[in-house]
Design a protein around this motif. Structure first.
Motif, mmCIF file in Angstrom:
data_model
loop_
_atom_site.group_PDB
_atom_site.id
_atom_site.type_symbol
_atom_site.label_atom_id
_atom_site.label_comp_id
_atom_site.label_asym_id
_atom_site.label_seq_id
_atom_site.Cartn_x
_atom_site.Cartn_y
_atom_site.Cartn_z
ATOM 1 N N ALA A 8 1.043 -1.104 -0.386
ATOM 2 C CA ALA A 8 0.006 -0.190 -0.224
ATOM 3 C C ALA A 8 1.039 1.186 -0.058
ATOM 4 O O ALA A 8 0.500 1.991 0.840
ATOM 5 C CB ALA A 8 -0.961 -0.251 1.150
ATOM 6 N N GLY A 13 -1.334 2.018 -2.642
ATOM 7 C CA GLY A 13 -2.071 3.108 -2.431
ATOM 8 C C GLY A 13 -3.070 3.458 -3.496
ATOM 9 O O GLY A 13 -3.829 3.918 -3.099
ATOM 10 N N GLY A 16 -5.448 1.058 -4.951
ATOM 11 C CA GLY A 16 -6.733 0.136 -4.098
ATOM 12 C C GLY A 16 -7.378 1.470 -3.628
ATOM 13 O O GLY A 16 -8.979 0.732 -3.769
ATOM 14 N N PHE A 28 -6.201 -5.433 0.812
ATOM 15 C CA PHE A 28 -4.784 -5.155 0.996
ATOM 16 C C PHE A 28 -3.690 -5.749 1.696
ATOM 17 O O PHE A 28 -3.946 -6.046 3.157
ATOM 18 C CB PHE A 28 -4.297 -3.452 1.335
ATOM 19 N N THR A 34 2.581 -0.538 8.384
ATOM 20 C CA THR A 34 1.805 -0.488 7.025
ATOM 21 C C THR A 34 0.168 -1.005 7.331
ATOM 22 O O THR A 34 -0.619 0.049 7.202
ATOM 23 C CB THR A 34 1.793 -0.215 6.094
ATOM 24 N N LEU A 38 -3.110 1.449 8.204
ATOM 25 C CA LEU A 38 -4.140 2.151 7.625
ATOM 26 C C LEU A 38 -5.465 1.173 8.709
ATOM 27 O O LEU A 38 -6.816 1.395 8.450
ATOM 28 C CB LEU A 38 -4.556 0.096 6.333
ATOM 29 N N LEU A 43 -6.680 5.106 4.379
ATOM 30 C CA LEU A 43 -5.919 5.205 3.452
ATOM 31 C C LEU A 43 -6.682 6.061 2.760
ATOM 32 O O LEU A 43 -8.107 6.484 2.132
ATOM 33 C CB LEU A 43 -5.996 3.985 2.115
ATOM 34 N N VAL A 65 -7.761 -5.205 5.282
ATOM 35 C CA VAL A 65 -6.070 -5.102 5.815
ATOM 36 C C VAL A 65 -6.050 -6.382 6.453
ATOM 37 O O VAL A 65 -6.732 -6.698 7.045
ATOM 38 C CB VAL A 65 -6.079 -3.485 6.090
#
Length: 325
Positions: A8, A13, A16, A28, A34, A38, A43, A65
């Motif tokens: 991401a 990013g 997505g 993700f 990360t 998220l 995001l 995620v």
């Protein structure tokens, strides 16, 4: 479509956020800081053509995620239709187990080596080589900035043909405001992208210059580096000329002239930050291909020789090794 995006960062990013805004089911596969970012803050995709701070182009409040592929697929609701791999080239080999059973795995990395590394990991029949074109960067984890409002992703089957899964992805991209398309040869398109990004990233890192300086003060050296990449690609049998752009070098220079003057390549930004980069996967790959095809690449040889020690030092600090095909 159900789509898994591996990573991401800038490309992941951007893809997505756009695809989710276009109505696709996106998840993700990320880990560490990360993943936590998220989960905590969602995001955000910023459009910064007018400069920072930029305006919010897309936002996912609660993205799907996980660091565990099985849990991620459960949360997604089953096997994805497409997987977009957006991590650095060095991370590709480690993805073999989570990706091997999946149907369409798309490479998006700069350079020339990612499709082959993915094929080694999951089998060429599963790999869809892709060519992403966008200026995207990480403002902070969970916040991505892009220059321009669209960007593009070219994609094709390994054998160069169109297919149902390729067409479905292209339709999803276009619905999301990203130009998705199928070139006549995805391999020639990879070389066309390399002719743009390898000289920009390599010479940009060597001289600490954005594209605005490369195309003006350093235009002769930049042109020579572009000519080297084009010559190697053509020597290997790839037709880089197109009906709309019969001169591949002139096409790259025209593209550079149209870019925001402060734009830089991701490899250049990584080297400037003292982080491991894709120097070998980009510049090194072209130099080795030139050696194999008996095509001289003096400018890129110099770039590799000067930047090599910086890359080695960055990898020593990070405890990583260079991944070669």
């Amino acid at each position: 479509m159900k789509i898994v995006i591996v990573g991401a960062g800038g490309i992941g990013g951007w893809l997505g956020a756009r695809l989710a805004a276009g109505g696709q089911r996106v998840a993700f596969l990320v880990h560490g800081a990360t993943l936590e970012a998220l989960r905590a803050g969602g995001l955000t995709l910023l459009e910064r053509t007018g400069g920072p701070p930029g305006k919010v182009a897309s936002r996912i409040e609660a993205p799907v995620v996980d660091a565990d592929p099985a849990r991620l697929l459960d949360a997604l609701g089953g096997t994805p239709d497409i997987v977009l791999v957006t991590t650095k080239v060095d991370a590709v080999a480690a993805l073999a187990d989570p990706l091997r059973a999946l149907t369409g795995v798309v490479s998006t990395q700069n350079g020339l080596t990612a499709p082959g590394l993915l094929a080694d990991a999951v089998g060429a029949e599963h790999v869809l080589p892709g060519v992403a074109r966008v200026y995207a960067s990480v403002v902070r984890r969970g916040t991505i900035a892009v220059l321009g409002t669209s960007g593009s992703l070219a994609v094709g089957e390994w054998g160069g043909t169109d297919s149902v899964r390729v067409r479905a992805l292209v339709d999803a991209l276009n619905a999301a405001g990203i130009r998705g398309w199928v070139p006549d040869s995805i391999w020639a398109e990879l070389w066309r992208k390399a002719a743009f990004v390898v000289p920009q990233g390599g010479l940009g890192a060597l001289t600490d210059a954005p594209v605005g300086r490369l195309r003006t003060q350093l235009r002769d050296a930049y042109t020579a580096a572009v000519e080297e990449v084009v010559s190697v690609g053509q020597a290997l049998g790839h037709r880089l000329a197109t009906p709309k752009a019969p001169d591949p070098v002139a096409a790259v220079l025209a593209m550079a002239d149209a870019q925001p003057p402060d734009a830089t390549a991701s490899m250049q930004r990584d080297l400037a930050a003292g982080a491991p980069s894709e120097l070998d996967a980009q510049v090194g790959a072209v130099v080795r291909a030139g050696d194999g095809a008996d095509v001289p690449t003096p400018v890129l040889d110099l770039v590799a020789a000067v930047l090599g020690p910086r890359e080695a030092a960055a990898r020593a600090r990070a405890g990583t090794a260079t991944t070669r095909p």
